[in-house]
Design an enzyme around this catalytic site. Sequence first.
Site, PDB file in Angstrom:
ATOM      1  N   GLY A  46      -1.317 -29.797 -15.982  1.00 17.37           N
ATOM      2  CA  GLY A  46      -2.115 -31.018 -15.879  1.00 17.37           C
ATOM      3  C   GLY A  46      -1.779 -31.948 -17.019  1.00 17.37           C
ATOM      4  O   GLY A  46      -1.203 -31.521 -18.032  1.00 17.37           O
ATOM      5  N   GLN A  51      -3.577 -38.487 -23.057  1.00 19.16           N
ATOM      6  CA  GLN A  51      -2.605 -37.718 -23.840  1.00 19.16           C
ATOM      7  C   GLN A  51      -1.299 -38.464 -24.049  1.00 19.16           C
ATOM      8  O   GLN A  51      -0.525 -38.111 -24.939  1.00 19.16           O
ATOM      9  CB  GLN A  51      -2.313 -36.375 -23.147  1.00 19.16           C
ATOM     10  CG  GLN A  51      -3.503 -35.436 -23.139  1.00 19.16           C
ATOM     11  CD  GLN A  51      -3.200 -34.186 -22.350  1.00 19.16           C
ATOM     12  OE1 GLN A  51      -3.307 -34.177 -21.123  1.00 19.16           O
ATOM     13  NE2 GLN A  51      -2.787 -33.123 -23.021  1.00 19.16           N
ATOM     14  N   CYS A  91      -3.423 -26.410 -24.150  1.00 17.32           N
ATOM     15  CA  CYS A  91      -3.361 -27.867 -23.992  1.00 17.32           C
ATOM     16  C   CYS A  91      -2.062 -28.373 -24.583  1.00 17.32           C
ATOM     17  O   CYS A  91      -1.684 -27.956 -25.678  1.00 17.32           O
ATOM     18  CB  CYS A  91      -4.550 -28.511 -24.697  1.00 17.32           C
ATOM     19  SG  CYS A  91      -4.601 -30.313 -24.529  1.00 17.32           S
ATOM     20  N   LEU A  92      -1.402 -29.271 -23.864  1.00 19.12           N
ATOM     21  CA  LEU A  92      -0.139 -29.821 -24.362  1.00 19.12           C
ATOM     22  C   LEU A  92      -0.349 -30.614 -25.656  1.00 19.12           C
ATOM     23  O   LEU A  92       0.607 -30.821 -26.404  1.00 19.12           O
ATOM     24  CB  LEU A  92       0.501 -30.707 -23.287  1.00 19.12           C
ATOM     25  CG  LEU A  92       0.920 -29.953 -22.012  1.00 19.12           C
ATOM     26  CD1 LEU A  92       1.391 -30.933 -20.948  1.00 19.12           C
ATOM     27  CD2 LEU A  92       1.998 -28.928 -22.318  1.00 19.12           C
ATOM     28  N   HIS A 133     -10.910 -29.841 -17.552  1.00 18.60           N
ATOM     29  CA  HIS A 133     -10.148 -30.033 -18.793  1.00 18.60           C
ATOM     30  C   HIS A 133      -9.575 -31.457 -18.849  1.00 18.60           C
ATOM     31  O   HIS A 133      -9.664 -32.126 -19.882  1.00 18.60           O
ATOM     32  CB  HIS A 133      -9.041 -28.962 -18.837  1.00 18.60           C
ATOM     33  CG  HIS A 133      -8.080 -29.041 -19.973  1.00 18.60           C
ATOM     34  ND1 HIS A 133      -7.963 -28.044 -20.928  1.00 18.60           N
ATOM     35  CD2 HIS A 133      -7.146 -29.974 -20.324  1.00 18.60           C
ATOM     36  CE1 HIS A 133      -7.018 -28.375 -21.808  1.00 18.60           C
ATOM     37  NE2 HIS A 133      -6.498 -29.546 -21.457  1.00 18.60           N
ATOM     38  N   GLU A 134      -9.013 -31.922 -17.724  1.00 12.64           N
ATOM     39  CA  GLU A 134      -8.401 -33.273 -17.707  1.00 12.64           C
ATOM     40  C   GLU A 134      -9.462 -34.368 -17.795  1.00 12.64           C
ATOM     41  O   GLU A 134      -9.263 -35.366 -18.495  1.00 12.64           O
ATOM     42  CB  GLU A 134      -7.560 -33.471 -16.438  1.00 12.64           C
ATOM     43  CG  GLU A 134      -6.422 -32.481 -16.215  1.00 12.64           C
ATOM     44  CD  GLU A 134      -5.592 -32.197 -17.433  1.00 12.64           C
ATOM     45  OE1 GLU A 134      -5.495 -33.056 -18.326  1.00 12.64           O
ATOM     46  OE2 GLU A 134      -5.038 -31.081 -17.507  1.00 12.64           O
ATOM     47  N   HIS A 137     -10.498 -34.928 -21.280  1.00 11.69           N
ATOM     48  CA  HIS A 137      -9.562 -35.781 -22.045  1.00 11.69           C
ATOM     49  C   HIS A 137      -9.906 -37.256 -21.858  1.00 11.69           C
ATOM     50  O   HIS A 137      -9.864 -38.036 -22.810  1.00 11.69           O
ATOM     51  CB  HIS A 137      -8.122 -35.562 -21.560  1.00 11.69           C
ATOM     52  CG  HIS A 137      -7.408 -34.399 -22.191  1.00 11.69           C
ATOM     53  ND1 HIS A 137      -7.219 -34.262 -23.543  1.00 11.69           N
ATOM     54  CD2 HIS A 137      -6.781 -33.329 -21.626  1.00 11.69           C
ATOM     55  CE1 HIS A 137      -6.526 -33.160 -23.793  1.00 11.69           C
ATOM     56  NE2 HIS A 137      -6.245 -32.559 -22.636  1.00 11.69           N
TER      57      HIS A 137
HETATM   58  O1  GNR Z   1      -0.762 -26.805 -19.116  1.00 13.23           O
HETATM   59  C1  GNR Z   1      -1.966 -26.603 -19.269  1.00 13.23           C
HETATM   60  N1  GNR Z   1      -2.464 -25.369 -19.015  1.00 13.23           N
HETATM   61  C2  GNR Z   1      -3.820 -25.094 -18.956  1.00 13.23           C
HETATM   62  C3  GNR Z   1      -4.193 -23.732 -18.936  1.00 13.23           C
HETATM   63  C4  GNR Z   1      -5.523 -23.380 -18.869  1.00 13.23           C
HETATM   64  C5  GNR Z   1      -6.488 -24.367 -18.797  1.00 13.23           C
HETATM   65  C6  GNR Z   1      -6.134 -25.702 -18.838  1.00 13.23           C
HETATM   66  C7  GNR Z   1      -4.800 -26.060 -18.906  1.00 13.23           C
HETATM   67  S1  GNR Z   1      -4.367 -27.746 -18.900  1.00 13.23           S
HETATM   68  C8  GNR Z   1      -2.838 -27.688 -19.768  1.00 13.23           C
HETATM   69  C9  GNR Z   1      -2.152 -29.047 -19.759  1.00 13.23           C
HETATM   70  C10 GNR Z   1      -2.986 -30.039 -20.534  1.00 13.23           C
HETATM   71  O2  GNR Z   1      -3.062 -30.070 -21.729  1.00 13.23           O
HETATM   72  N2  GNR Z   1      -3.704 -30.869 -19.833  1.00 13.23           N
HETATM   73  O3  GNR Z   1      -4.508 -31.753 -20.447  1.00 13.23           O
HETATM   74 NI    NI Z   2      -5.065 -30.819 -22.314  1.00 14.30          NI
END
Ligand code: GNR
Ligand code: NI
Length: 167
Positions: A46, A51, A91-92, A133-134, A137
Amino acid sequence: MALLPILRFPDPRLHTRAAPVTVVDDSIRQLIKDMAETMYEAPGIGLAATQVDVHKRVVVIDISEDNSGLLALINAEILERSGEQVCEEGCLSVPGIYEKVTRAERVKVKALNQQGEPFELEAEGLLAVCIQHELDHLDGKVFVEYLSQLKLTRIKSRLAKKARITA
Ligand code: GNR
Ligand code: NI
């Protein structure tokens, strides 16, 4: 197509609240293409516009193994949430850090597609985690901010140390 640089926690720009998209036009469709390319290259499941320092309510998600399930959500809102699940998240924007977070097991979401048309989606499991999660952000929240102050302090010092080594 373009790869976009990803902001790293604790960059204060990650705390920006994104604004709704007013018109779904070619510039938004291009942003989605570039975000998808950036997500696949990372690789991640995601990516939120926040980001890549674009403060509009746009996210891309693909939880498939073979990059065949791209989902783009514009102006997404959670209508209903139910249940609980604990998932080890990454998270990236916080590379190398994985921690358990409790979230809703199921969510019902409404959003606009790339044609600007509204649609609804019901998700559970990993897809539901990723959506939550997204959308966090877009509200300026990074998953590590759910952790205890002690864990957060340790994560910040680990990231600072790593930044000194790679600089
Ligand atoms: O790549 C991602 N893996 C992930 C694994 C578990 C829960 C959430 C994520 S999202 C993350 C990519 C990211 O940072 N999205 O904002
Ligand atoms: Ni993230």
